[in-house]
Design an enzyme around this catalytic site. Structure first.
Site, mmCIF file in Angstrom:
data_model
loop_
_atom_site.group_PDB
_atom_site.id
_atom_site.type_symbol
_atom_site.label_atom_id
_atom_site.label_comp_id
_atom_site.label_asym_id
_atom_site.label_seq_id
_atom_site.Cartn_x
_atom_site.Cartn_y
_atom_site.Cartn_z
ATOM 1 N N TYR A 154 -8.201 -58.440 -67.439
ATOM 2 C CA TYR A 154 -7.317 -57.827 -68.435
ATOM 3 C C TYR A 154 -8.120 -56.859 -69.301
ATOM 4 O O TYR A 154 -9.167 -57.221 -69.851
ATOM 5 C CB TYR A 154 -6.684 -58.896 -69.334
ATOM 6 C CG TYR A 154 -5.628 -59.720 -68.621
ATOM 7 C CD1 TYR A 154 -4.306 -59.295 -68.573
ATOM 8 C CD2 TYR A 154 -5.968 -60.909 -67.985
ATOM 9 C CE1 TYR A 154 -3.335 -60.034 -67.915
ATOM 10 C CE2 TYR A 154 -5.009 -61.661 -67.314
ATOM 11 C CZ TYR A 154 -3.695 -61.217 -67.286
ATOM 12 O OH TYR A 154 -2.738 -61.956 -66.626
ATOM 13 N N SER A 155 -7.611 -55.636 -69.412
ATOM 14 C CA SER A 155 -8.241 -54.665 -70.308
ATOM 15 C C SER A 155 -8.138 -55.172 -71.736
ATOM 16 O O SER A 155 -7.102 -55.697 -72.152
ATOM 17 C CB SER A 155 -7.541 -53.310 -70.194
ATOM 18 O OG SER A 155 -7.661 -52.771 -68.905
ATOM 19 N N CYS A 335 -4.751 -45.267 -67.093
ATOM 20 C CA CYS A 335 -4.750 -46.717 -67.025
ATOM 21 C C CYS A 335 -3.316 -47.213 -66.875
ATOM 22 O O CYS A 335 -2.413 -46.765 -67.589
ATOM 23 C CB CYS A 335 -5.398 -47.326 -68.267
ATOM 24 S SG CYS A 335 -5.715 -49.107 -68.113
ATOM 25 N N GLU A 375 -8.627 -46.454 -64.318
ATOM 26 C CA GLU A 375 -8.592 -47.907 -64.151
ATOM 27 C C GLU A 375 -7.143 -48.299 -63.906
ATOM 28 O O GLU A 375 -6.320 -48.298 -64.826
ATOM 29 C CB GLU A 375 -9.138 -48.629 -65.382
ATOM 30 C CG GLU A 375 -9.176 -50.134 -65.223
ATOM 31 C CD GLU A 375 -9.831 -50.809 -66.418
ATOM 32 O OE1 GLU A 375 -11.054 -51.067 -66.345
ATOM 33 O OE2 GLU A 375 -9.142 -51.070 -67.409
ATOM 34 N N TYR A 377 -4.318 -50.940 -61.553
ATOM 35 C CA TYR A 377 -4.267 -52.301 -61.003
ATOM 36 C C TYR A 377 -2.957 -52.530 -60.275
ATOM 37 O O TYR A 377 -2.048 -51.723 -60.359
ATOM 38 C CB TYR A 377 -4.423 -53.331 -62.121
ATOM 39 C CG TYR A 377 -3.675 -52.998 -63.389
ATOM 40 C CD1 TYR A 377 -2.341 -53.366 -63.542
ATOM 41 C CD2 TYR A 377 -4.299 -52.276 -64.425
ATOM 42 C CE1 TYR A 377 -1.643 -53.035 -64.697
ATOM 43 C CE2 TYR A 377 -3.612 -51.953 -65.577
ATOM 44 C CZ TYR A 377 -2.290 -52.338 -65.720
ATOM 45 O OH TYR A 377 -1.610 -52.010 -66.865
#
Length: 377
Positions: A154-155, A335, A375, A377
């Site tokens: 988790y960012s 992101c 980044e 996901y």
């Protein structure tokens, strides 16, 4: 040092015996600013009990708006490290942190639930803005009986000083993952996201196993405090950018005085889905020369072709200025869900070709110059 932003506002105010004035409100309208819109910066309330005027007149007043003082942070020793902390705690020996709070971030009309989660690591797991923690949810891995669940990354959505500004907490922005059966349309609890539901269901005092910190690609470059940072997020991908912006505009850090431009593009479904909107709107109010904030609301806005407004459409609207900023050394960050990138890449490629440039060559140069940060996901 606090800056002063001055706005001249002319108001026609009925006074005296006119009891019909219950509430007079002036709101800024949308202003033209590169991408056609600029979020209204402030609201001015005038209530009869606060008016001390003795004559009937048209009142012209200057509203002097002082930028709020920045918040003191500690311990300042967190600024001393020359390299980011990495992998202090690993999967086989995680750190046990404590849940401080869990707060729903979105409104009732948002699809799904997103929460802001603060954890206390006691200052034992330091990190830098743009890094991630791993979370190991409790229980047994169903695919590996006897083994713990896999780590989920988790960012981190806070600065190194955390939401309490004392260097002892970190924050996550987590959307609860649920699964709906396509045939019945009903939720299937057996297929829900294990870690996201654990986090969103947590209560203050609950324990949480964390690893890390990890990641270097999304670190905020601070060698030039006057640099331009273009941040593009979908949904919870806004997490690292919240950390950046708090460091730039909220915290008083003597070693980092931001004087550049931070430009955030945030794509969500609708107004109720906006994340940290109050924080970002305040930065826009307090630092109009240093912060821009563009929102793409796919279920409420239309792009120029009449379709849904996605973040890549907003980027296209501002493409000329974005490319000029990149040519001048701006950093650009992405992101969010990995599905965001193909549409954005296609848009950037199309714009490059319209400018007579090769997108492949430009992208290669951006990566070589360390201006390109992704980044997903």
């Amino acid at each position: 040092m606090a800056r002063l932003a001055v706005s001249q506002v002319s108001l026609a105010v009925p006074v005296g015996g006119d009891s019909s004035l219950k509430r007079s409100t002036f709101e800024t309208s949308n202003l033209s600013f590169c991408c056609k819109t600029w979020t209204p910066c402030f609201k001015l309330d005038l209530k009869p009990k606060n008016l001390q005027l003795r004559t009937h007149s048209v009142v012209c007043m200057s509203v002097l708006q002082a930028t709020a003082p920045k918040v003191a942070v500690s311990p300042l020793e967190l600024e001393n490290a020359r390299e980011p902390p990495l992998h202090i705690y690993k999967n086989k020996q995680p750190y046990t942190a404590t849940i401080v709070s869990v707060e729903r971030l979105v409104g009732p009309k948002a699809p799904g639930e997103t929460c802001h989660i603060v954890i206390d690591h006691g200052g034992n797991v330091p990190y830098w803005e743009g890094q991630s923690y791993g979370v190991i949810p409790p229980g047994e891995n169903p695919k590996k009986p006897g083994s713990p669940h896999n780590v989920r990354l988790y960012s981190i959505a806070s600065t190194r000083y955390g939401d309490n500004f004392d260097g002892k907490t970190a924050s996550f922005c987590v959307r609860r993952a649920v699964y709906y059966d396509p045939e019945t349309g009903k939720e299937d609890p057996s297929k829900k996201g294990i870690c996201s539901n654990f986090l969103c269901d947590s209560k203050p005092g609950d324990k949480i196993q964390i690893t890390g910190p990890s990641g270097k690609i999304m670190l905020l470059p601070e060698d030039d405090p006057n640099a331009t940072h273009i941040m593009i997020a979908t949904g919870t991908g806004v997490a690292p950018f919240r950390g950046y912006l708090r460091r730039m505009f909220m915290e008083n850090v003597s070693t980092f005085k931001f004087g550049g431009l931070a430009w955030l593009f945030l794509g969500v479904a609708n107004t109720d889905s906006l994340l940290y909107d109050e924080e970002f709107s305040k930065y826009l109010h307090d630092y109009p020369d240093n912060f821009r904030y563009d929102k793409a609301l796919s279920r409420e806005q239309k792009n120029k072709k009449g379709g849904k407004m996605y973040v890549q459409d907003k980027i296209e609207e501002c493409s000329d200025e974005i490319f000029k900023l990149l040519d001048n050394g701006a950093h650009i960050y992405f992101c969010g869900l990995k599905g965001m990138m193909p549409g954005i890449q296609d848009t950037l490629k199309k714009v490059a070709e319209q400018r007579g440039e090769s997108w492949d060559e430009k992208l290669s140069q951006l990566k070589k110059n360390k201006q390109w940060h992704v980044e997903v996901y």
